[in-house]
Scaffold this motif. Structure first.
Motif, PDB file in Angstrom:
ATOM      1  N   GLU A  25      34.476  19.619  39.578  1.00  0.00           N
ATOM      2  CA  GLU A  25      33.788  18.540  38.881  1.00  0.00           C
ATOM      3  C   GLU A  25      32.633  19.107  38.057  1.00  0.00           C
ATOM      4  O   GLU A  25      31.834  19.907  38.557  1.00  0.00           O
ATOM      5  N   LEU A  26      32.538  18.680  36.808  1.00  0.00           N
ATOM      6  CA  LEU A  26      31.472  19.122  35.919  1.00  0.00           C
ATOM      7  C   LEU A  26      30.641  17.924  35.480  1.00  0.00           C
ATOM      8  O   LEU A  26      31.076  16.771  35.635  1.00  0.00           O
ATOM      9  N   PRO A  27      29.455  18.149  34.932  1.00  0.00           N
ATOM     10  CA  PRO A  27      28.617  17.033  34.480  1.00  0.00           C
ATOM     11  C   PRO A  27      29.342  16.146  33.477  1.00  0.00           C
ATOM     12  O   PRO A  27      30.213  16.602  32.731  1.00  0.00           O
ATOM     13  N   GLY A  28      28.990  14.871  33.465  1.00  0.00           N
ATOM     14  CA  GLY A  28      29.580  13.932  32.522  1.00  0.00           C
ATOM     15  C   GLY A  28      30.975  13.474  32.886  1.00  0.00           C
ATOM     16  O   GLY A  28      31.688  12.910  32.058  1.00  0.00           O
ATOM     17  N   GLY A  29      31.394  13.748  34.116  1.00  0.00           N
ATOM     18  CA  GLY A  29      32.716  13.310  34.553  1.00  0.00           C
ATOM     19  C   GLY A  29      33.844  14.232  34.153  1.00  0.00           C
ATOM     20  O   GLY A  29      35.013  13.935  34.416  1.00  0.00           O
ATOM     21  N   ALA A  30      33.538  15.364  33.518  1.00  0.00           N
ATOM     22  CA  ALA A  30      34.580  16.309  33.116  1.00  0.00           C
ATOM     23  C   ALA A  30      35.067  17.102  34.324  1.00  0.00           C
ATOM     24  O   ALA A  30      34.392  17.178  35.352  1.00  0.00           O
ATOM     25  N   GLN A  31      36.242  17.684  34.193  1.00  0.00           N
ATOM     26  CA  GLN A  31      36.826  18.479  35.270  1.00  0.00           C
ATOM     27  C   GLN A  31      37.423  19.764  34.715  1.00  0.00           C
ATOM     28  O   GLN A  31      37.927  19.800  33.594  1.00  0.00           O
ATOM     29  N   LEU A  32      37.344  20.809  35.501  1.00  0.00           N
ATOM     30  CA  LEU A  32      38.129  22.013  35.271  1.00  0.00           C
ATOM     31  C   LEU A  32      39.240  21.990  36.303  1.00  0.00           C
ATOM     32  O   LEU A  32      38.978  22.076  37.502  1.00  0.00           O
ATOM     33  N   ARG A  33      40.469  21.823  35.838  1.00  0.00           N
ATOM     34  CA  ARG A  33      41.617  21.759  36.735  1.00  0.00           C
ATOM     35  C   ARG A  33      42.428  23.042  36.598  1.00  0.00           C
ATOM     36  O   ARG A  33      42.845  23.410  35.508  1.00  0.00           O
ATOM     37  N   ILE A  34      42.605  23.728  37.702  1.00  0.00           N
ATOM     38  CA  ILE A  34      43.401  24.950  37.735  1.00  0.00           C
ATOM     39  C   ILE A  34      44.686  24.652  38.495  1.00  0.00           C
ATOM     40  O   ILE A  34      44.651  24.268  39.662  1.00  0.00           O
ATOM     41  N   LEU A  35      45.808  24.791  37.822  1.00  0.00           N
ATOM     42  CA  LEU A  35      47.109  24.537  38.430  1.00  0.00           C
ATOM     43  C   LEU A  35      47.655  25.816  39.056  1.00  0.00           C
ATOM     44  O   LEU A  35      47.218  26.931  38.732  1.00  0.00           O
ATOM     45  N   ALA A  36      48.604  25.642  39.929  1.00  0.00           N
ATOM     46  CA  ALA A  36      49.247  26.807  40.540  1.00  0.00           C
ATOM     47  C   ALA A  36      49.856  27.711  39.471  1.00  0.00           C
ATOM     48  O   ALA A  36      49.800  28.938  39.574  1.00  0.00           O
ATOM     49  N   GLN A  37      50.408  27.116  38.401  1.00  0.00           N
ATOM     50  CA  GLN A  37      50.993  27.943  37.344  1.00  0.00           C
ATOM     51  C   GLN A  37      49.916  28.688  36.557  1.00  0.00           C
ATOM     52  O   GLN A  37      50.173  29.761  35.997  1.00  0.00           O
ATOM     53  N   ASP A  38      48.687  28.152  36.519  1.00  0.00           N
ATOM     54  CA  ASP A  38      47.585  28.859  35.871  1.00  0.00           C
ATOM     55  C   ASP A  38      47.278  30.155  36.617  1.00  0.00           C
ATOM     56  O   ASP A  38      46.975  31.184  36.006  1.00  0.00           O
ATOM     57  N   ALA A  39      47.324  30.077  37.960  1.00  0.00           N
ATOM     58  CA  ALA A  39      47.049  31.257  38.773  1.00  0.00           C
ATOM     59  C   ALA A  39      48.086  32.346  38.507  1.00  0.00           C
ATOM     60  O   ALA A  39      47.757  33.536  38.388  1.00  0.00           O
ATOM     61  N   THR A  40      49.336  31.943  38.391  1.00  0.00           N
ATOM     62  CA  THR A  40      50.396  32.895  38.071  1.00  0.00           C
ATOM     63  C   THR A  40      50.177  33.487  36.686  1.00  0.00           C
ATOM     64  O   THR A  40      50.309  34.697  36.472  1.00  0.00           O
ATOM     65  N   TYR A  41      49.823  32.634  35.743  1.00  0.00           N
ATOM     66  CA  TYR A  41      49.558  33.047  34.364  1.00  0.00           C
ATOM     67  C   TYR A  41      48.435  34.079  34.314  1.00  0.00           C
ATOM     68  O   TYR A  41      48.548  35.117  33.648  1.00  0.00           O
ATOM     69  N   VAL A  42      47.347  33.828  35.035  1.00  0.00           N
ATOM     70  CA  VAL A  42      46.210  34.745  35.043  1.00  0.00           C
ATOM     71  C   VAL A  42      46.621  36.096  35.614  1.00  0.00           C
ATOM     72  O   VAL A  42      46.256  37.151  35.076  1.00  0.00           O
ATOM     73  N   ARG A  43      47.381  36.089  36.698  1.00  0.00           N
ATOM     74  CA  ARG A  43      47.835  37.351  37.279  1.00  0.00           C
ATOM     75  C   ARG A  43      48.699  38.125  36.284  1.00  0.00           C
ATOM     76  O   ARG A  43      48.563  39.340  36.134  1.00  0.00           O
ATOM     77  N   GLU A  44      49.586  37.425  35.596  1.00  0.00           N
ATOM     78  CA  GLU A  44      50.487  38.094  34.659  1.00  0.00           C
ATOM     79  C   GLU A  44      49.735  38.665  33.459  1.00  0.00           C
ATOM     80  O   GLU A  44      50.019  39.783  33.015  1.00  0.00           O
ATOM     81  N   VAL A  45      48.783  37.898  32.925  1.00  0.00           N
ATOM     82  CA  VAL A  45      48.012  38.381  31.778  1.00  0.00           C
ATOM     83  C   VAL A  45      47.107  39.538  32.199  1.00  0.00           C
ATOM     84  O   VAL A  45      46.935  40.510  31.462  1.00  0.00           O
ATOM     85  N   SER A  46      46.565  39.467  33.414  1.00  0.00           N
ATOM     86  CA  SER A  46      45.728  40.552  33.938  1.00  0.00           C
ATOM     87  C   SER A  46      46.510  41.857  34.004  1.00  0.00           C
ATOM     88  O   SER A  46      46.020  42.922  33.606  1.00  0.00           O
ATOM     89  N   VAL A  47      47.747  41.772  34.475  1.00  0.00           N
ATOM     90  CA  VAL A  47      48.594  42.966  34.577  1.00  0.00           C
ATOM     91  C   VAL A  47      49.030  43.432  33.191  1.00  0.00           C
ATOM     92  O   VAL A  47      48.955  44.626  32.866  1.00  0.00           O
TER      93      VAL A  47
END
Length: 245
Positions: free
Chosen positions: A9-31
């Motif tokens: 949860e961020l100020p003003g009602g905004a959200q940062l949502r991280i999906l399971a596929q985002d985690a996979t994406y980050v690992r793949e781009v990192s490699v």
């Protein structure tokens, strides 16, 4: 599985949502980028060699840096990397100037590096300390925070189709809120790294829990199956233009 892994949860009602596929994406781009086998200080050493004397990294040098770093890739991985790097650069280049300040770029990209949250924040903090006082002004501290937040949003498929102007406002508001809280906690008019850490450990982790994601070991998600950028996100990135890595 593209279910939610984290919601911040961020100020003003905004959200940062991280999906399971985002985690996979980050690992793949990192490699794929080679950053996963480097620490943040090694990244800095590489980035400095591609920076201009004015301490900015132009888009063509950014692409050249990752051409030098990335290992031999399949066509599928090269396309994923091209998309990811294009989106990261465009996210950091908020003024569409075709260049990103070196301090902002290294702090943001360090998210993909090996190492702890604390080691990345410590190096990043020193990069934004342009006075040599081992402390950041409120404005510099907000730039420091926005760099990491921008990178995390750039790694979220949910945020990739957001309006850039609106998203920039969300990031600025979130950083300003954290900066105000840290300054109130320390009672000073600048922020040093120790007071920032004390604020975080004294309850600031509830306000800025997203900082935990600077350590990629804390991302979760399926690891066996690769992901593809959603079509709408691919179209958004393509419309932004820019070179390919």
């Amino acid at each position: 599985d593209d279910g939610e892994a984290f919601v911040f949860e961020l100020p003003g009602g905004a959200q940062l949502r991280i999906l399971a596929q985002d985690a996979t994406y980050v690992r793949e781009v990192s490699v794929a980028t080679g950053l996963g086998s480097m620490n943040a200080r090694q990244l800095l050493e590489v980035a400095v060699s591609f920076a201009e004397p004015s301490c900015v990294v132009r888009r063509d040098k950014f692409d050249a840096m990752f051409e030098a770093l990335s290992r031999e890739l399949s066509d599928r991985d090269r396309e994923l990397l091209r998309f990811g790097l294009e989106h990261i650069f465009e996210s950091l280049d908020r003024d569409a100037a075709g260049e990103v300040p070196l301090d902002v770029l290294v702090a943001a990209l360090s998210v993909l590096c090996d190492g702890s949250k604390s080691s990345k924040l410590s190096l990043g903090f020193s990069l934004f300390d342009d006075t040599g006082r081992a402390a950041l002004s409120p404005a510099q501290f907000k730039r420091f925070l926005v760099s990491y937040l921008t990178m995390l949003f750039a790694c979220s498929f949910d945020a990739m189709c957001e309006d850039v102007g609106r998203l920039g406002g969300v990031l600025d508001e979130a950083a300003a809120s954290v900066a105000s809280s840290v300054l109130s906690h320390s009672g000073g008019d600048v922020v040093d790294f120790l007071s920032f850490g004390d604020w975080y450990n004294s309850g600031g982790f509830r306000t800025a829990a997203w900082l935990e994601l600077l350590d990629t070991r804390k991302w979760s998600g399926p690891g066996a199956e690769g992901v593809e950028p959603p079509p709408q996100a691919r179209e958004t990135a393509a419309a932004a233009g820019g070179g390919a890595a």
